[in-house]
Write a protein that holds these residues in place. Structure first.
Motif, PDB file in Angstrom:
ATOM      1  N   ALA A  15      40.299 140.182  35.792  1.00  0.00           N
ATOM      2  CA  ALA A  15      41.127 140.867  34.792  1.00  0.00           C
ATOM      3  C   ALA A  15      41.161 140.029  33.520  1.00  0.00           C
ATOM      4  CB  ALA A  15      42.538 141.073  35.324  1.00  0.00           C
ATOM      5  N   TYR A  44      38.263 144.201  34.429  1.00  0.00           N
ATOM      6  CA  TYR A  44      39.436 144.993  34.110  1.00  0.00           C
ATOM      7  C   TYR A  44      40.058 144.483  32.808  1.00  0.00           C
ATOM      8  CZ  TYR A  44      38.928 146.088  39.076  1.00  0.00           C
ATOM      9  OH  TYR A  44      38.433 146.461  40.298  1.00  0.00           O
ATOM     10  N   TYR A  59      43.297 148.928  30.837  1.00  0.00           N
ATOM     11  CA  TYR A  59      44.535 149.205  31.561  1.00  0.00           C
ATOM     12  C   TYR A  59      45.697 148.665  30.744  1.00  0.00           C
ATOM     13  CZ  TYR A  59      41.235 150.117  35.292  1.00  0.00           C
ATOM     14  OH  TYR A  59      40.191 150.634  36.028  1.00  0.00           O
ATOM     15  N   VAL A  65      46.096 147.933  37.137  1.00  0.00           N
ATOM     16  CA  VAL A  65      44.740 147.661  37.620  1.00  0.00           C
ATOM     17  C   VAL A  65      44.665 148.040  39.101  1.00  0.00           C
ATOM     18  CG1 VAL A  65      43.055 145.839  38.095  1.00  0.00           C
ATOM     19  CG2 VAL A  65      44.339 145.822  35.940  1.00  0.00           C
TER      20      VAL A  65
END
Length: 683
Positions: A15, A44, A59, A65
Motif C-alpha cells: 500500500a 494499492y 483507495y 483496501v
C-alpha cells in the motif's frame, strides 16, 4: 525464517499511502519505480482525492483496501504520519516504512513525535522502517519500493549482495557504483532514523535469506549492538561475511551522525573493537565497501595472517603505488621465496625484488597465470595481487584472461587485481567472475587490510557478578573499594578530618583529597607526596583542605585518602567505559598525566580473558620496555594482564558507566601492580 522477513524483504502486497497522481512528484516515485522495474505483485495507492493514480485504482483510506497488506509505505508529510500509523495498525499491516523526516533528528519536539509514533506501532505489533527511510528494494523480486532517484536507471542488475544503509541517498549511490562494475544486489534497505527496525535486526534477517551471500552495512551509528553481534555470529557460521563502512572516525563525523539520525554516537575505537570481536570486517573507504565482498565471499578469516602479499605488475609506477598504499596500511609486499622464484624462472619471468615487474609479458594470459600461480605458492604471503596498466583499458579480454585463469585454477590463496587506468570493461569482467578488482591503490589496500584484520567472532568470557554496593556519588575511596572487590586490593586508609591520622601507617605516604566532584585532584592542589610522618600528615591535610576550598569552593569534600608511596618500573592506565553504541569496553595504555596526549592505547569489548589482555599489552608501544626491550628489567606483565581482566569485569556491574585507574604502577616481574589513583562514575 523470521515471520517479519517476508513482509519486509519480499512484500507482495504493498500500500502506497499518500501516492501522488502527478508523476513528477516525489510521492509518485515509488509507484513509478515499482512498475518500471517489473513488480508483479499487488499495488494499492491510497489517495482520498483520486479514483485512479497513475493508471491504477486508488483507495480513499487504508481500511478500503481489500484483503491483507504486507507493507505500507507512508509517503505523507510529517504531521500526518502519526494518524496514518493508527490506520496501519487497524488494518493489521505488519510493516510500515516512513519517508518523512522531522522526527528524532529534529530536536525535542521531533523526539517526542517519534516516541508517540513508536508507542502506537508497538501497541498494535506494527514494525516501523524509518522514519526518514527511502524504502526498500529487492532486485531479485523486482521490488523497487523506494523514492531514490537512482531507480531512474533503465535496468538494475540483480545479484547476491545485500546492503542495509542508514543513509537513504547512499542506497542509490552504492547501487549505481556497483552496477557500473557488474555488481548486482539482492536487497537494498534504507533504515533512516531506526526508531524501531535497525540495521542490526535487518542484518539478522538477511543472514537467513538464501539469496544473500554477503551483507554490507553503511552505518552512521550502531544501534542494538546486541542484535548485530548475534547476526554477525550467525553470519559467520553460515559463511556469509558482514562488511561495514561506518562514519564517525572523526569528532566531526560523530557529531553529524548524531544530528542526522538522532543517534547517540559512541567512540570510533569502541566501534572498531566491537566489529573485531564479532567477526565483522570494517572498511574505511566507500569504494572498498563495493570492492571487498569478492575477497571475502567463500572464505573464512585467516587463522594467522602474515600481513604480507605478493605483487606482480605490468607498470612500474602503478605497482609502486599499490606497494606504497599497502605499506601505509601495515601490509608488506614481500619478495618471492625460493618456491615462488622457481615457478617464475620456469615461466621465463623476472624473479628478483619486492615487486615482480613483468612489463610486456603481462599482456599474455599464459604468462600472467604462470606468474600468479608461482606467487600463490609462496607460503609467506596471504594474497597475490596483479597490477595492470593500459591493457586493462584498451585490451580488456587479454588483460584479465590470465587473472581469470589463475583464479579458476584454485590456487588456495586469493588472487586480486588493481587496474591503474579507468578500465570499466575489465572491472566488470572481473566483478562478474567474482574476482576482487580495485579501481584505486587506496581502496585496494583498504580492502586487503580489512580482510587480513578480519577475525572469527571471539568467545565471550564469563563476567561473574561483582558483589559490591556503590554509593550514589562515589569518591576515590569508593572506587578503591570497588576495585578491591574485583581483586585489585590496595592498602589505603581514610581520614575524615586532618586531625584523624590513623595508627600504623607505613611512611612515607601520599595524601589525596576525597570528593565525588574532583576527578583531577592535582589541578586543585588535592595531592601531596612523600609525607614523612604523622605530624607532617596533619599539616599537609590542613593546608590541602584550605587550597581545595579556595580553588574548588563548590566541591563536596568527604575526607582524605592516605596510601604508602610506591615506585615501579612503569605506569599504565586502565579504563572501563559503557559505550553508548558498542557496549562495555576496556582500555589499557601508557599511564600518567600524558596518557590523554599520546593516545597510545589498546581497547577491547569487555569482559576479556587473559590471552586477550596479553594481546592488548603487546599493542601498546609505551609498555614494550616492560617486556625486557633492549635488556631493560622486565615488568610484571602477568599482573598487568590480570588487572585488565579484573577491570573488564565491570561489564557485569550495570550501575558503572565509567571507571579508571591512572596510574597503575607496574613493578618488576613477580612483584605485582599498585593502584595509585582510581575513579568511578555511576550511570
Amino acid at each position: 525464517m523470521n515471520a517479519l522477513a517476508p513482509a519486509l524483504l519480499n512484500p507482495r502486497r504493498i500500500a502506497l499511502v499518500g501516492a501522488s497522481a502527478d508523476p513528477t512528484r516525489l510521492t509518485a516515485r515509488a509507484q513509478v519505480y515499482l512498475r518500471r522495474h517489473g513488480f508483479d505483485g499487488a499495488l494499492y495507492p491510497v489517495n482520498p482525492r483520486a479514483e485512479t493514480v497513475l493508471g491504477e485504482r486508488a483507495y480513499p483510506t487504508l481500511a478500503d483496501v481489500p484483503g491483507p497488506v504486507d507493507l505500507a509505505y507512508l509517503l505523507l508529510g510529517t504531521e500526518h504520519v502519526e494518524g496514518a500509523i493508527a490506520d496501519v495498525a487497524a488494518k493489521g499491516i505488519p510493516v510500515a516504512a516512513i519517508l518523512a523526516d522531522g522526527f528524532a533528528e529534529a530536536g525535542p519536539e521531533g523526539q517526542a513525535r517519534q516516541a508517540r509514533l513508536l508507542a502506537t506501532a508497538r501497541a498494535a505489533g506494527v514494525r516501523i522502517l524509518g522514519p526518514n527511510s527511502m524504502g526498500l528494494i529487492n532486485l531479485n523480486a523486482r521490488t523497487a519500493c523506494s523514492v531514490n532517484a537512482a531507480l531512474e536507471a533503465e535496468s538494475l542488475p540483480a545479484g547476491r549482495l545485500a546492503l542495509v544503509s542508514q543513509s537513504g541517498s547512499m542506497l542509490g549511490a552504492i547501487m549505481a557504483r556497483g552496477a557500473a562494475r557488474g555488481l548486482g544486489f539482492s536487497h537494498l534497505i534504507s533504515t533512516g532514523n531506526e526508531a524501531d527496525l535497525t540495521a542490526s535486526e535487518i542484518a539478522g534477517l538477511l543472514v537467513d535469506d538464501p539469496q544473500v551471500d554477503a551483507i554490507l552495512l553503511f552505518l552512521e551509528a550502531i544501534r542494538r549492538a546486541d542484535l548485530l553481534a548475534e547476526a554477525a555470529r550467525r553470519a559467520h557460521a553460515a559463511g556469509k561475511p558482514i562488511i561495514a563502512f561506518k562514519l564517525g572516525r572523526s569528532s566531526f563525523g560523530a557529531e553529524l551522525a548524531n544530528s542526522h539520525t538522532g543517534a547517540l554516537a559512541g567512540s570510533d575505537a569502541a566501534a572498531d573493537a566491537f566489529f573485531r570481536a564479532n567477526g565483522i570486517a570494517r572498511v574505511t573507504m566507500i569504494e572498498a565497501l563495493l570492492e571487498a565482498p569478492a575477497l571475502f565471499i567463500g572464505r573464512k578469516p585467516l587463522a594467522a595472517p602474515k600481513r604480507a602479499v605478493s605483487v606482480m605488475t605490468t607498470t612500474g609506477g602503478g605497482g609502486a603505488m599499490a606497494v606504497d598504499a599497502l605499506g601505509v596500511a601495515g601490509i608488506e609486499t614481500r619478495a618471492p621465496d625460493a618456491v615462488a622464484v622457481e615457478g617464475l624462472k620456469a615461466a621465463g619471468l623476472p624473479h628478483h625484488g619486492r615487486m615482480i615487474d613483468v612489463t610486456l609479458a603481462g599482456t599474455r594470459a599464459d604468462k600472467v597465470k604462470a606468474a600468479l600461480s608461482a606467487l600463490s605458492a609462496d607460503p609467506h604471503t596471504d594474497l597475490a595481487l596483479s597490477v595492470i596498466g593500459s591493457s586493462a583499458q584498451f585490451r580488456p579480454a587479454d588483460a584479465v584472461a590470465g587473472i581469470l585463469g589463475a583464479a579458476q585454477a584454485g590456487l588456495g590463496k586469493p588472487v586480486a587485481a588493481f587496474l591503474v587506468p579507468q578500465a570499466d570493461v575489465s572491472l566488470r569482467m572481473l566483478g562478474e567472475a567474482g574476482i576482487p578488482a580495485f579501481r584505486t591503490p587506496e581502496s585496494c589496500a583498504d580492502a586487503i587490510r580489512a580482510f587480513l584484520d578480519w577475525q572469527a567472532p571471539r568467545a565471550v568470557p564469563e563476567a561473574p557478578a561483582v558483589a559490591h554496593a556503590l554509593p550514589a556519588r562515589p569518591d576515590e575511596a569508593d572506587a578503591r573499594r570497588l576495585f578491591g572487590a574485583l581483586g585489585l586490593e590496595t592498602g589505603i586508609a581514610v581520614m575524615a578530618t586532618p586531625e584523624a591520622v590513623p595508627e600504623g601507617l607505613r611512611y612515607p605516604v601520599a595524601l589525596k583529597i576525597l570528593s565525588p566532584d574532583l576527578a583531577h585532584k592535582t589541578e586543585v592542589g588535592g595531592v601531596a607526596l612523600n609525607i614523612a610522618d604523622a605530624a607532617a600528615l596533619k599539616l599537609a591535610a590542613r593546608e590541602m583542605l584550605a587550597r581545595v576550598a579556595a580553588r574548588a569552593p563548590d566541591a563536596t569534600i568527604t575526607g582524605f585518602l592516605v596510601q604508602p608511596m610506591a615506585k615501579g618500573l612503569a605506569e599504565a592506565i586502565l579504563g572501563f567505559r559503557r559505550d553508548p553504541e558498542s557496549g562495555p569496553v576496556v582500555l589499557v595504555g601508557a599511564g600518567g598525566v600524558m596518557a590523554e596526549l599520546h593516545r597510545d592505547t589498546a581497547l577491547r569489548c569487555a569482559p576479556v580473558g587473559l590471552e586477550e589482555a596479553r594481546a592488548m599489552i603487546a599493542e601498546v608501544k609505551g609498555l614494550k620496555p616492560l617486556a625486557g626491550w633492549r635488556g631493560l628489567p622486565k615488568g610484571d606483565l602477568e599482573a598487568l594482564a590480570a588487572a585488565i581482566v579484573a577491570v573488564a569485569r565491570l561489564a557485569a556491574v550495570q550501575e558503572v558507566s565509567e571507571a579508571e585507574i591512572n596510574p597503575l604502577i607496574v613493578h618488576a616481574e613477580g612483584q605485582g601492580v599498585t593502584v595509585a589513583d582510581a575513579w568511578v562514575v555511576r550511570g
